[in-house]
Design a protein around this motif. Structure first.
Motif, mmCIF file in Angstrom:
data_model
loop_
_atom_site.group_PDB
_atom_site.id
_atom_site.type_symbol
_atom_site.label_atom_id
_atom_site.label_comp_id
_atom_site.label_asym_id
_atom_site.label_seq_id
_atom_site.Cartn_x
_atom_site.Cartn_y
_atom_site.Cartn_z
ATOM 1 N N HIS A 163 4.029 4.780 7.014
ATOM 2 C CA HIS A 163 2.788 5.475 6.656
ATOM 3 C C HIS A 163 2.180 4.932 5.372
ATOM 4 O O HIS A 163 0.962 4.968 5.193
ATOM 5 C CB HIS A 163 3.054 6.970 6.524
ATOM 6 C CG HIS A 163 4.002 7.338 5.426
ATOM 7 N ND1 HIS A 163 5.369 7.242 5.567
ATOM 8 C CD2 HIS A 163 3.773 7.787 4.165
ATOM 9 C CE1 HIS A 163 5.940 7.634 4.441
ATOM 10 N NE2 HIS A 163 5.013 7.964 3.580
ATOM 11 N N LYS A 164 2.998 4.392 4.473
ATOM 12 C CA LYS A 164 2.461 3.872 3.217
ATOM 13 C C LYS A 164 1.677 2.578 3.443
ATOM 14 O O LYS A 164 0.644 2.348 2.808
ATOM 15 C CB LYS A 164 3.587 3.641 2.211
ATOM 16 C CG LYS A 164 4.169 4.936 1.672
ATOM 17 C CD LYS A 164 5.147 4.664 0.545
ATOM 18 C CE LYS A 164 5.688 5.964 -0.015
ATOM 19 N NZ LYS A 164 6.637 5.726 -1.130
ATOM 20 N N ARG A 224 -1.635 3.535 4.832
ATOM 21 C CA ARG A 224 -2.511 4.061 3.776
ATOM 22 C C ARG A 224 -3.100 2.925 2.943
ATOM 23 O O ARG A 224 -4.304 2.911 2.637
ATOM 24 C CB ARG A 224 -1.729 5.007 2.874
ATOM 25 C CG ARG A 224 -1.327 6.317 3.525
ATOM 26 C CD ARG A 224 -0.414 7.095 2.589
ATOM 27 N NE ARG A 224 0.006 8.370 3.151
ATOM 28 C CZ ARG A 224 0.893 9.170 2.574
ATOM 29 N NH1 ARG A 224 1.432 8.832 1.425
ATOM 30 N NH2 ARG A 224 1.227 10.319 3.141
ATOM 31 N N THR A 242 -5.696 0.905 4.985
ATOM 32 C CA THR A 242 -6.926 1.678 5.134
ATOM 33 C C THR A 242 -7.708 1.716 3.831
ATOM 34 O O THR A 242 -8.937 1.555 3.813
ATOM 35 C CB THR A 242 -6.590 3.114 5.584
ATOM 36 O OG1 THR A 242 -5.837 3.067 6.800
ATOM 37 C CG2 THR A 242 -7.859 3.923 5.798
ATOM 38 N N TYR A 250 -2.005 6.913 12.084
ATOM 39 C CA TYR A 250 -1.379 7.671 11.002
ATOM 40 C C TYR A 250 -1.046 9.084 11.474
ATOM 41 O O TYR A 250 -1.915 9.814 11.933
ATOM 42 C CB TYR A 250 -2.323 7.729 9.797
ATOM 43 C CG TYR A 250 -1.807 8.542 8.637
ATOM 44 C CD1 TYR A 250 -0.761 8.081 7.855
ATOM 45 C CD2 TYR A 250 -2.363 9.781 8.336
ATOM 46 C CE1 TYR A 250 -0.284 8.827 6.797
ATOM 47 C CE2 TYR A 250 -1.889 10.537 7.273
ATOM 48 C CZ TYR A 250 -0.848 10.051 6.514
ATOM 49 O OH TYR A 250 -0.375 10.793 5.460
ATOM 50 N N SER A 269 -6.374 13.294 11.166
ATOM 51 C CA SER A 269 -6.389 11.825 11.131
ATOM 52 C C SER A 269 -6.819 11.258 12.480
ATOM 53 O O SER A 269 -7.517 10.233 12.538
ATOM 54 C CB SER A 269 -5.009 11.288 10.738
ATOM 55 O OG SER A 269 -4.022 11.600 11.705
ATOM 56 N N PHE A 327 -2.807 15.098 0.651
ATOM 57 C CA PHE A 327 -2.025 14.296 -0.296
ATOM 58 C C PHE A 327 -1.763 15.082 -1.579
ATOM 59 O O PHE A 327 -0.660 15.048 -2.131
ATOM 60 C CB PHE A 327 -2.765 13.001 -0.634
ATOM 61 C CG PHE A 327 -2.958 12.054 0.527
ATOM 62 C CD1 PHE A 327 -2.228 12.197 1.692
ATOM 63 C CD2 PHE A 327 -3.879 11.015 0.454
ATOM 64 C CE1 PHE A 327 -2.398 11.326 2.758
ATOM 65 C CE2 PHE A 327 -4.052 10.137 1.511
ATOM 66 C CZ PHE A 327 -3.317 10.302 2.674
ATOM 67 N N TRP A 333 -6.384 6.562 -0.976
ATOM 68 C CA TRP A 333 -5.407 6.088 0.006
ATOM 69 C C TRP A 333 -4.547 4.950 -0.534
ATOM 70 O O TRP A 333 -3.383 4.833 -0.154
ATOM 71 C CB TRP A 333 -6.134 5.689 1.296
ATOM 72 C CG TRP A 333 -6.359 6.873 2.174
ATOM 73 C CD1 TRP A 333 -7.092 7.975 1.876
ATOM 74 C CD2 TRP A 333 -5.796 7.110 3.468
ATOM 75 N NE1 TRP A 333 -7.044 8.870 2.906
ATOM 76 C CE2 TRP A 333 -6.263 8.374 3.903
ATOM 77 C CE3 TRP A 333 -4.980 6.373 4.314
ATOM 78 C CZ2 TRP A 333 -5.908 8.912 5.142
ATOM 79 C CZ3 TRP A 333 -4.637 6.910 5.556
ATOM 80 C CH2 TRP A 333 -5.093 8.154 5.955
ATOM 81 N N GLY A 344 -0.408 5.190 -0.946
ATOM 82 C CA GLY A 344 0.505 4.229 -0.345
ATOM 83 C C GLY A 344 1.274 3.404 -1.350
ATOM 84 O O GLY A 344 2.041 2.509 -0.964
#
Length: 355
Positions: A16-17, A20, A23, A73, A88, A147, A205, A209
């Protein structure tokens, strides 16, 4: 050399990082690139208008990449398909609509709208594009809020405050930029709003990340097991059958997912700590649907728990009759809204040993 298949396989996983960061980088670069490479004598009236310029491929390609990143995501919340997961997914869909259904042509040359777009939109091209763009920014704003909440629940106050600042700038700054743009000549208000929104979103983002994950803290050594209970979101007072005494210290661990109507979340709840936002919650200044507790079903002695906490029983309970010193747990909701709640979280309760 000994082969290590598990390690090699892990290298292929995009976590997921990475999503991020990718993106965020695209969101930061796209406004700059489409303006610089558009080959227009005048400034673009919007970022979306670059679809009709030499930088149109960059505009479409960037949004497609962001759209697929957002769709891939899944969030990192307590639930498999929680609110962050669905937001998302919708954001990814809106990004693709903005990419493939262009804004009306404002460039001084012939704009050949694809036949399939005309057929699909039935003459409502501009409305569909604008609506998708607005909904995309709403989703991006909400994701930044997730977040912030998660960072706060992990004790990362500085990082949480930065996320809240970014989300606040998106909520207030974008309308302000639009208003200023109406009264100045050096930028178009629509372009200004899109530029600021993408810069804020991209920055948030990239930050999300880039931080180093900290493992969940282990329970203290000097505690003893008390019990494990299921806390139902629908119940205003879930009994633990634990009688507490002043200055006793308890440790809580909570896991699982419950729902506020259709919004799934973990024991840390959803939404910000803002006073005006939490004013109707049973426990004010704590997020809605956060796991909380009280003594004797009295919210005067209510406290937030979340995912993990060490809690010392307040000395003030000496004023309570001993029969009313039972511990109760609940989801932090509006008192009148428990009827639409569902599911439960599992809570482990420990007690600190006496010295």
């Amino acid at each position: 050399m000994k082969h290590k298949p598990a390690k090699q396989e892990n290298r292929r996983i995009i976590n997921h990082k990475v999503l991020r960061q990718g993106t965020g980088v695209i969101a930061l670069l796209m406004p700059l690139l489409v303006e610089f490479l558009s080959d227009q004598d005048e400034r673009l009236s919007s970022i979306s208008i670059s679809y009709w310029t030499d930088s149109g491929d960059i505009f479409v390609g960037s949004l497609v990449a962001v759209g697929f990143f957002l769709a891939a995501y899944n969030g990192t919340g307590a639930c498999d398909k929680d609110t962050e997961y669905w937001i998302s997914k919708f954001a990814g869909i809106f990004a693709l609509i903005v990419a493939f259904i262009p804004t009306g042509c404002g460039i001084d040359h012939i704009c050949d709208i694809p036949a399939w777009v005309n057929k699909l939109t039935h003459g409502h091209l501009q409305f569909i594009h604008n609506l998708a763009a607005i909904l995309l920014f709403v989703c991006l704003y909400m994701l930044i809020n997730f977040f912030a909440r998660r960072a706060k629940s992990k004790g990362e106050d500085l990082r949480s405050d930065i996320y809240w600042l970014i989300s606040l700038c998106m909520l207030i700054g974008m309308p302000v930029v639009y208003y200023i743009g109406l009264n100045v000549d050096w930028y178009n208000p629509i372009y200004g709003v899109e530029f600021v929104g993408l810069m804020l979103f991209g920055s948030g983002w990239i930050l999300a990340g880039s931080y180093k994950s900290n493992p969940n803290p282990e329970p203290p050594d000097n505690i003893e097991w008390v019990k494990e209970i299921e806390v139902h979101a629908k119940e205003k007072h879930n009994p633990t059958d634990i009688s507490v005494s002043a200055v006793d210290v308890y440790y809580f661990e909570a896991t699982g997912c419950w729902k506020d109507l259709f919004l799934g979340c973990g024991p840390t709840g959803w939404g910000p700590h803002w006073k005006w936002w939490t004013n109707f919650n049973r426990v004010r200044n704590q997020p809605i649907f956060m796991l909380c507790g009280n003594i004797g079903q009295d919210d005067t002695y209510a406290f937030g728990i979340g995912k993990q906490i060490e809690w010392e029983v307040p000395k003030e309970i000496d004023n309570i009759n001993s029969g009313d010193r039972k511990l109760y747990l609940f989801a932090n909701d509006w008192s009148s809204k428990y009827g639409n709640n569902s599911e439960s979280v599992l809570v482990k309760i420990y007690k600190k040993k006496a010295n």
